[in-house]
Design a protein around this motif. Structure first.
Motif, PDB file in Angstrom:
ATOM      1  N   SER A  69     -10.121  12.337 -12.368  1.00 35.67           N
ATOM      2  CA  SER A  69      -9.435  11.694 -13.491  1.00 35.67           C
ATOM      3  C   SER A  69     -10.201  11.869 -14.795  1.00 35.67           C
ATOM      4  N   LYS A 117      -6.112   4.566  -3.413  1.00 34.75           N
ATOM      5  CA  LYS A 117      -5.018   5.166  -4.185  1.00 34.75           C
ATOM      6  C   LYS A 117      -4.275   4.082  -4.967  1.00 34.75           C
ATOM      7  N   MET A 118      -4.013   2.959  -4.314  1.00 34.82           N
ATOM      8  CA  MET A 118      -3.297   1.861  -4.959  1.00 34.82           C
ATOM      9  C   MET A 118      -4.098   1.303  -6.135  1.00 34.82           C
ATOM     10  N   ARG A 177       0.826  -1.210   0.000  1.00 35.51           N
ATOM     11  CA  ARG A 177       0.000   0.000   0.000  1.00 35.51           C
ATOM     12  C   ARG A 177       0.856   1.255   0.000  1.00 35.51           C
ATOM     13  N   PRO A 178       0.414   2.259  -0.750  1.00 35.82           N
ATOM     14  CA  PRO A 178       1.159   3.527  -0.738  1.00 35.82           C
ATOM     15  C   PRO A 178       0.965   4.250   0.595  1.00 35.82           C
ATOM     16  N   ARG A 189     -12.034  10.291  -6.942  1.00 32.35           N
ATOM     17  CA  ARG A 189     -10.876   9.895  -7.759  1.00 32.35           C
ATOM     18  C   ARG A 189     -11.243   9.846  -9.232  1.00 32.35           C
ATOM     19  N   ILE A 247       0.272   7.647   2.549  1.00 33.88           N
ATOM     20  CA  ILE A 247      -0.370   8.933   2.287  1.00 33.88           C
ATOM     21  C   ILE A 247      -0.118   9.812   3.514  1.00 33.88           C
ATOM     22  N   ASN A 278      -6.226   2.899  -8.049  1.00 36.44           N
ATOM     23  CA  ASN A 278      -6.705   3.949  -8.938  1.00 36.44           C
ATOM     24  C   ASN A 278      -6.651   3.574 -10.423  1.00 36.44           C
ATOM     25  N   ARG A 330      -8.209   4.977   2.168  1.00 36.05           N
ATOM     26  CA  ARG A 330      -7.468   5.889   1.279  1.00 36.05           C
ATOM     27  C   ARG A 330      -6.259   5.214   0.614  1.00 36.05           C
ATOM     28  N   PRO A 331      -5.406   4.517   1.388  1.00 40.85           N
ATOM     29  CA  PRO A 331      -4.270   3.851   0.718  1.00 40.85           C
ATOM     30  C   PRO A 331      -4.702   2.794  -0.303  1.00 40.85           C
TER      31      PRO A 331
END
Length: 138
Positions: free
Chosen positions: A125, A40-41, A12-13, A121, A15, A43, A36-37
């Motif tokens: 985008s 984001k991962m 996981r990223p 998101r 944040i 996306n 959230r992580p």
């Protein structure tokens, strides 16, 4: 032997802006620490899935004005239960067992948070959802 949970958490990223404080509600802490992580991962997958969603619906999205495209995204996420459940599955599938046990305690409220983050998101985008150019035979 490494566990599934450790692998999931490792990929996981981070944040930095998604802080968790003792004063936060459990739902908000879960949102910042887990949702959230994961979102984001995932996306790039969400973008690909929405492009497929557009295609499956005869590409009418591309003929809409920008405000109507934004509304189209919102409607897809909030009104199309099949699509919504697919998006939820992409997030829930990345939970550890411990996170899933927390999630089921208040899944309704967490689903709202989850879908709102995914919607934001996709809305941010929007430039990725331009009509693809097809080459024409000469």
């Amino acid at each position: 032997m490494e566990t599934r949970s450790k692998h999931l958490l490792d990929i996981r990223p981070l944040i930095p802006s998604a802080k968790v404080y003792d004063s936060m509600s459990n739902d908000e802490a879960f949102q910042n620490k887990t949702l959230r992580p994961i979102i984001k991962m995932q996306n790039d997958l969400f973008v690909a899935v929405f492009k497929n969603y557009i295609s499956k619906r005869k590409n009418v999205f591309y003929d809409l004005t920008l405000p109507k495209q934004l509304a189209y995204i919102e409607n897809a996420i909030h009104k199309d239960m099949k699509f919504r459940n697919s998006l939820k599955g992409m997030v829930i599938g990345q939970f550890t067992v411990e996170e899933y046990e927390l999630y089921i305690l208040n899944s309704s409220a967490l689903n709202k948070r989850m879908m709102n983050i995914v919607k934001e998101r996709l809305l941010s985008s929007i430039q990725l959802f331009i009509k693809p150019d097809f080459l024409k035979a000469v």
